[in-house]
Design a protein around this motif. Structure first.
Motif, PDB file in Angstrom:
ATOM      1  N   ARG A 302       0.941  -1.218  -0.121  1.00  0.00           N
ATOM      2  CA  ARG A 302       0.029  -0.064   0.160  1.00  0.00           C
ATOM      3  C   ARG A 302       0.827   1.237   0.052  1.00  0.00           C
ATOM      4  NH1 ARG A 302      -4.603  -2.799   2.316  1.00  0.00           N
ATOM      5  NH2 ARG A 302      -3.951  -4.360   3.967  1.00  0.00           N
ATOM      6  N   ASN A 303       0.396   2.478  -0.577  1.00  0.00           N
ATOM      7  CA  ASN A 303       1.112   3.563  -0.485  1.00  0.00           C
ATOM      8  C   ASN A 303       0.231   4.811  -0.794  1.00  0.00           C
ATOM      9  OD1 ASN A 303       0.812   4.480  -3.177  1.00  0.00           O
ATOM     10  ND2 ASN A 303       2.522   3.103  -3.677  1.00  0.00           N
ATOM     11  N   GLY A 304       0.673   5.888  -0.278  1.00  0.00           N
ATOM     12  CA  GLY A 304      -0.114   7.215  -0.545  1.00  0.00           C
ATOM     13  C   GLY A 304       0.766   8.276  -0.180  1.00  0.00           C
ATOM     14  N   TRP A 305       0.220   9.606  -0.454  1.00  0.00           N
ATOM     15  CA  TRP A 305       0.898  10.743  -0.055  1.00  0.00           C
ATOM     16  C   TRP A 305      -0.195  12.040   0.258  1.00  0.00           C
ATOM     17  CZ3 TRP A 305       1.583  15.341  -3.077  1.00  0.00           C
ATOM     18  CH2 TRP A 305       1.011  15.194  -4.420  1.00  0.00           C
ATOM     19  N   PHE A 306       0.179  13.225   0.765  1.00  0.00           N
ATOM     20  CA  PHE A 306      -0.422  14.197   0.814  1.00  0.00           C
ATOM     21  C   PHE A 306       0.531  15.306   0.692  1.00  0.00           C
ATOM     22  CE2 PHE A 306       0.407  13.758   5.338  1.00  0.00           C
ATOM     23  CZ  PHE A 306       0.550  15.039   5.867  1.00  0.00           C
ATOM     24  N   GLY A 307      -0.255  16.526   0.098  1.00  0.00           N
ATOM     25  CA  GLY A 307       0.586  17.976   0.335  1.00  0.00           C
ATOM     26  C   GLY A 307      -0.497  18.718   0.686  1.00  0.00           C
ATOM     27  N   GLN A 308      -0.058  19.654   1.407  1.00  0.00           N
ATOM     28  CA  GLN A 308      -0.991  20.850   2.116  1.00  0.00           C
ATOM     29  C   GLN A 308      -0.357  21.874   2.426  1.00  0.00           C
ATOM     30  OE1 GLN A 308      -2.270  18.660   5.892  1.00  0.00           O
ATOM     31  NE2 GLN A 308      -1.276  20.252   6.935  1.00  0.00           N
ATOM     32  N   ALA A 309      -1.216  22.980   2.398  1.00  0.00           N
ATOM     33  CA  ALA A 309      -0.595  24.534   2.436  1.00  0.00           C
ATOM     34  C   ALA A 309      -1.789  25.206   3.268  1.00  0.00           C
ATOM     35  CB  ALA A 309      -0.553  25.323   1.350  1.00  0.00           C
ATOM     36  N   ALA A 310      -1.249  26.090   4.272  1.00  0.00           N
ATOM     37  CA  ALA A 310      -2.000  26.899   5.290  1.00  0.00           C
ATOM     38  C   ALA A 310      -1.621  28.135   5.349  1.00  0.00           C
ATOM     39  CB  ALA A 310      -2.406  26.030   6.651  1.00  0.00           C
ATOM     40  N   TYR A 311      -2.206  29.142   5.329  1.00  0.00           N
ATOM     41  CA  TYR A 311      -1.845  30.681   5.207  1.00  0.00           C
ATOM     42  C   TYR A 311      -2.635  31.510   6.373  1.00  0.00           C
ATOM     43  CZ  TYR A 311      -0.058  35.114   3.816  1.00  0.00           C
ATOM     44  OH  TYR A 311       0.565  36.316   3.748  1.00  0.00           O
ATOM     45  N   PHE A 312      -2.288  32.478   7.127  1.00  0.00           N
ATOM     46  CA  PHE A 312      -3.054  33.035   7.831  1.00  0.00           C
ATOM     47  C   PHE A 312      -3.450  34.460   7.105  1.00  0.00           C
ATOM     48  CE2 PHE A 312      -1.623  30.590  11.541  1.00  0.00           C
ATOM     49  CZ  PHE A 312      -2.661  30.504  12.112  1.00  0.00           C
ATOM     50  N   VAL A 313      -4.564  34.383   6.822  1.00  0.00           N
ATOM     51  CA  VAL A 313      -5.046  35.825   6.061  1.00  0.00           C
ATOM     52  C   VAL A 313      -5.312  37.000   6.911  1.00  0.00           C
ATOM     53  CG1 VAL A 313      -5.846  34.322   3.791  1.00  0.00           C
ATOM     54  CG2 VAL A 313      -7.570  34.926   5.818  1.00  0.00           C
ATOM     55  N   TRP A 314      -5.607  36.629   8.267  1.00  0.00           N
ATOM     56  CA  TRP A 314      -5.869  37.969   8.997  1.00  0.00           C
ATOM     57  C   TRP A 314      -5.189  37.615  10.234  1.00  0.00           C
ATOM     58  CZ3 TRP A 314     -10.760  38.146  12.295  1.00  0.00           C
ATOM     59  CH2 TRP A 314     -10.746  39.433  12.820  1.00  0.00           C
ATOM     60  N   SER A 315      -3.998  38.597  10.538  1.00  0.00           N
ATOM     61  CA  SER A 315      -3.494  38.168  11.698  1.00  0.00           C
ATOM     62  C   SER A 315      -3.340  36.645  11.904  1.00  0.00           C
ATOM     63  CB  SER A 315      -4.195  39.120  12.904  1.00  0.00           C
ATOM     64  OG  SER A 315      -3.453  39.133  14.320  1.00  0.00           O
ATOM     65  N   ASN A 316      -3.410  36.610  13.126  1.00  0.00           N
ATOM     66  CA  ASN A 316      -3.337  34.995  13.778  1.00  0.00           C
ATOM     67  C   ASN A 316      -4.754  34.492  13.983  1.00  0.00           C
ATOM     68  OD1 ASN A 316      -0.503  34.756  13.447  1.00  0.00           O
ATOM     69  ND2 ASN A 316      -0.251  35.654  15.436  1.00  0.00           N
ATOM     70  N   LYS A 317      -5.763  35.161  13.304  1.00  0.00           N
ATOM     71  CA  LYS A 317      -6.863  34.679  13.609  1.00  0.00           C
ATOM     72  C   LYS A 317      -7.581  33.778  12.615  1.00  0.00           C
ATOM     73  CE  LYS A 317      -8.277  37.238  17.515  1.00  0.00           C
ATOM     74  NZ  LYS A 317      -8.654  36.697  18.646  1.00  0.00           N
ATOM     75  N   LEU A 318      -7.518  34.160  11.415  1.00  0.00           N
ATOM     76  CA  LEU A 318      -8.386  33.422  10.035  1.00  0.00           C
ATOM     77  C   LEU A 318      -7.166  32.892   9.364  1.00  0.00           C
ATOM     78  CD1 LEU A 318     -10.765  32.743   9.069  1.00  0.00           C
ATOM     79  CD2 LEU A 318     -10.857  34.787   7.486  1.00  0.00           C
ATOM     80  N   GLN A 319      -7.394  31.402   9.432  1.00  0.00           N
ATOM     81  CA  GLN A 319      -6.265  30.583   8.388  1.00  0.00           C
ATOM     82  C   GLN A 319      -7.202  29.798   7.319  1.00  0.00           C
ATOM     83  OE1 GLN A 319      -4.494  27.249  10.280  1.00  0.00           O
ATOM     84  NE2 GLN A 319      -2.498  27.918   9.711  1.00  0.00           N
ATOM     85  N   LEU A 320      -6.600  30.120   6.259  1.00  0.00           N
ATOM     86  CA  LEU A 320      -7.023  29.071   5.151  1.00  0.00           C
ATOM     87  C   LEU A 320      -6.088  28.089   4.721  1.00  0.00           C
ATOM     88  CD1 LEU A 320      -8.519  31.825   2.582  1.00  0.00           C
ATOM     89  CD2 LEU A 320      -9.630  30.880   4.397  1.00  0.00           C
ATOM     90  N   ALA A 321      -6.831  26.836   4.461  1.00  0.00           N
ATOM     91  CA  ALA A 321      -5.799  25.784   4.128  1.00  0.00           C
ATOM     92  C   ALA A 321      -6.450  24.738   3.186  1.00  0.00           C
ATOM     93  CB  ALA A 321      -5.929  24.821   5.501  1.00  0.00           C
ATOM     94  N   ALA A 322      -5.464  24.199   2.469  1.00  0.00           N
ATOM     95  CA  ALA A 322      -5.907  23.359   1.120  1.00  0.00           C
ATOM     96  C   ALA A 322      -5.057  21.974   1.199  1.00  0.00           C
ATOM     97  CB  ALA A 322      -5.802  23.949  -0.130  1.00  0.00           C
ATOM     98  N   LYS A 323      -5.773  20.841   0.764  1.00  0.00           N
ATOM     99  CA  LYS A 323      -4.763  19.849   0.897  1.00  0.00           C
ATOM    100  C   LYS A 323      -5.266  18.836  -0.336  1.00  0.00           C
ATOM    101  CE  LYS A 323      -3.916  16.022   4.456  1.00  0.00           C
ATOM    102  NZ  LYS A 323      -4.473  15.600   6.083  1.00  0.00           N
ATOM    103  N   TYR A 324      -4.394  17.973  -0.794  1.00  0.00           N
ATOM    104  CA  TYR A 324      -4.299  16.916  -1.676  1.00  0.00           C
ATOM    105  C   TYR A 324      -3.790  15.609  -0.912  1.00  0.00           C
ATOM    106  CZ  TYR A 324      -3.494  14.012  -5.851  1.00  0.00           C
ATOM    107  OH  TYR A 324      -3.596  13.072  -6.848  1.00  0.00           O
ATOM    108  N   ASP A 325      -4.652  14.768  -1.228  1.00  0.00           N
ATOM    109  CA  ASP A 325      -4.381  13.402  -0.266  1.00  0.00           C
ATOM    110  C   ASP A 325      -4.954  12.336  -1.063  1.00  0.00           C
ATOM    111  OD1 ASP A 325      -4.597  11.541   1.585  1.00  0.00           O
ATOM    112  OD2 ASP A 325      -5.999  12.341   2.704  1.00  0.00           O
TER     113      ASP A 325
END
Length: 382
Positions: A302-325
């Motif tokens: 079996r195998n698999g992988w993921f890649g993800q990114a996350a970014y705070f768009v507003w101070s340290n309050k609001l974070q957007l994230a996206a992931k390929y899995d």
């Protein structure tokens, strides 16, 4: 009166360079001033008392910022985690539901400066479960000994604290190969009973260049009373930090464990091996993470992988994230790979409260099933 003001000003001027030094150095300086009759012993005691009060206030403030309770001189700390979740399924055969994802109590402390312990309990579900129960003794920075029940050193994402995940759920390959929800040995929350050596060495620019982990485990999982065979499993992990905020890791797991293979009705001892590589880089408000794992369970690869990114768009309050899995549970079958595309939003009320919304677009390799998932979770730590 003016003479007294001048005297205190002189004392402050002499003490100021030493304020950033150790308390013992300050005390030595006060003793010299008393000896030279610049100040009296009573005035020196008053200054020592003021510094002690300031130091205690600073310590109390740091403890308060940790949002934990500290009891006694050996730092008995109580903390916890509560995660309440809602799951909305596109698939009509599944029921939308509210659930208590996690409800945990953590007890930890120091027996001495180099010796600590932790007991971590899960109360969500039908019965309480003991997650962690271990002690660690530090001989040097490059040599620490841990014994008890704790996380197996395999997979970056599996080792991340549940409260620090950037998505509600872990990746498919991590759940399948790191002793979690879809592993052949059942959901062990990534944990087992055993002993391990860990450490950090080769310091570079105020951070260590290498971290290592090597452990021997029963292979029977967590919260059990006995091993289920005479074999012992081994796991190891090496992490390199070539620059600050960049981690590159490689790990392995080798074991003979009990699980059911194919259409068999009873569990037997079978090979259970894993290898993986991962990387994470954090730069200001951006974090990037990727991991690849492969495993062999009996005769299945079996195998698999993921890649993800996350970014705070507003101070340290609001974070957007996206992931390929993506995950392939049987490499001999070319039509069973599943790929998830996840978009997420994290809102941090403060350091101890977070609200997360994830939408998972699920794509099967051949027949597409309408089984996308909407999740929302409120997380509280204390």
């Amino acid at each position: 009166m003016k003479h007294n003001y001048f005297k205190y000003l002189l004392v402050f001027a002499l003490l100021f360079p030493a304020l950033i030094s150790k308390a013992q150095q300050n005390d030595d300086l006060l003793n010299v001033l008393v000896k030279k009759n610049v100040i009296t012993e009573q005035e020196a005691d008053s200054l020592r008392s003021d510094e002690a009060v300031k130091a205690q206030k600073k310590k109390d403030a740091e403890t308060a910022n940790q949002h934990s309770i500290t009891i006694g001189t050996r730092a008995l700390q109580l903390s916890g985690l509560v995660q309440t979740e809602y799951e909305g399924f596109q698939q009509s055969t599944k029921t939308n539901t509210f659930l208590l994802h996690r409800a945990r109590l953590d007890v930890k402390g120091n027996i001495s400066d180099d010796w600590n312990y932790e007991v971590y309990t899960e109360f969500a579900g039908v019965n309480p479960k003991l997650l962690d129960a271990y002690t660690t003794y530090k001989i040097f920075d490059f040599l620490k000994i841990t014994a008890g029940q704790f996380k197996v050193p395999f997979s970056y994402e599996s080792l991340v604290n549940d409260s620090e995940l950037e998505f509600i759920d872990r990746s498919q390959v991590v759940n399948a190969l790191a002793g979690r929800s879809t592993d052949v040995i059942g959901n062990q929350n990534g944990r087992d009973i055993g002993a391990q050596l860990t450490g950090s060495f080769a310091k570079l620019d105020n951070h260590y260049l290498f971290d290592y982990y090597f452990g021997v485990f029963n292979g029977a999982g967590y919260d059990v009373t006995t091993d289920n065979n005479n074999h012992k499993d081994i796991a190891g992990r090496l992490v390199i930090h070539p620059i600050a905020n960049l981690s590159i890791g490689a790990d392995f797991y080798h074991g003979i464990d009990q699980f059911i293979v194919g259409t068999a009705k009873t569990a037997t001892n079978n090979l259970r091996n894993r290898q993986g590589i991962d990387g994470r880089y954090v730069w200001n408000k951006l974090s990037l993470t990727a991991e690849f794992d492969k495993g062999t369970d009996a005769h299945l690869n079996r195998n698999g992988w993921f890649g993800q990114a996350a970014y705070f768009v507003w101070s340290n309050k609001l974070q957007l994230a996206a992931k390929y899995d993506t995950y392939d549970p049987t490499q001999t079958i070319t039509t069973d790979r599943t790929t998830d595309y996840t978009g997420g939003i994290n809102y941090f009320f403060n350091k101890w409260a977070k609200f997360t919304v994830d939408y998972v677009d699920v794509r099967e390799q051949t027949t597409q099933i309408k089984n996308n998932l909407f999740e929302a979770q409120l997380q509280l730590t204390f």
